[in-house]
Design an enzyme around this catalytic site. Structure first.
Site, short mmCIF file in Angstrom:
data_model
loop_
_atom_site.label_atom_id
_atom_site.label_comp_id
_atom_site.label_asym_id
_atom_site.label_seq_id
_atom_site.Cartn_x
_atom_site.Cartn_y
_atom_site.Cartn_z
N GLN A 49 0.85 -1.19 0.00
CA GLN A 49 0.00 0.00 0.00
C GLN A 49 0.88 1.24 0.00
OE1 GLN A 49 -3.22 -0.05 2.90
NE2 GLN A 49 -3.00 2.14 3.26
N HIS A 64 1.36 6.86 15.33
CA HIS A 64 0.50 5.76 14.90
C HIS A 64 1.25 4.44 14.72
CE1 HIS A 64 -1.75 9.22 12.72
NE2 HIS A 64 -2.24 9.08 13.94
N LYS A 73 7.39 0.95 7.12
CA LYS A 73 7.10 2.11 6.28
C LYS A 73 8.38 2.68 5.68
CE LYS A 73 3.05 3.50 8.95
NZ LYS A 73 2.48 4.50 9.86
#
Length: 188
Positions: A49, A64, A73
């Site tokens: 994603q 988060h 990430k």
């Protein structure tokens, strides 16, 4: 093959990645992700994603993470600048509860590689800042978690007292009240 400049940080697994830009009078070309080149540098991920955000100056998003399907990430700035922060939430880690902040700008081209088991957040330093980040797991709203951005034990120096924050991010728990689902795996 285009190589990337990888800088390992004091928190194991956290890295700054800098792609090479090839520029001339027309502009530039930059390859910001190449699975094989990253793997050759020891950075392995299956990204599923990509997220893109645009924010005005002084917006703080974070801190988060996802609990059951954590996300590795790779964060970069397309326009403007951010102060990007990662907090180690891996129980047993020698740097548990420690954080690293890095200024990412379009101009400096730096990206932050944030492994699973970290909380992530950023503060925009300019209007119309655009951030792109690749994630190794799909976002799931039922799986999300967070730590309050101004936690008194973590002591992140954001350089601002009253950032613009979502109502959801204002309600995250303190670090001392957090039971981390992440466990440090010693790679040594």
């Amino acid at each position: 093959m285009i190589k990337f400049e990888i800088t390992k940080l004091f928190i194991e697994g956290l890295n700054i990645v800098k792609p090479h830009r090839f520029g001339d009078e027309r502009g530039f070309f930059e390859e910001f992700y190449n699975k094989k080149a990253f793997e050759d540098s020891g950075l392995t991920a299956d990204f599923v994603q990509d997220n893109h955000s645009k924010s005005r100056k002084d917006v703080l998003r974070g801190l988060h993470f996802q609990k059951k399907a954590p996300q590795l990430k790779l964060v970069r700035v397309l326009r403007g600048s951010i102060y990007d922060v990662a907090v180690d939430l891996r129980k047993g880690s020698p740097t548990y509860g420690k954080w690293h902040g890095e200024i990412l700008t379009f101009e400096n081209g730096k990206m932050l590689w944030i492994p699973e088991g970290f909380a992530h957040g950023f503060l925009t330093l300019e209007n119309d800042t655009e951030v792109l980040y690749k994630c190794s797991n799909l976002y799931n709203p039922e799986d999300e978690g967070g730590i309050i951005w101004n936690d008194i034990d973590i002591k992140i120096n954001w350089g601002i007292e009253n950032p613009l924050i979502s109502e959801k991010d204002k309600k995250h728990p303190a670090f001392k009240d957090f039971d981390s689902p992440f466990v440090y795996k010693d790679s040594k």
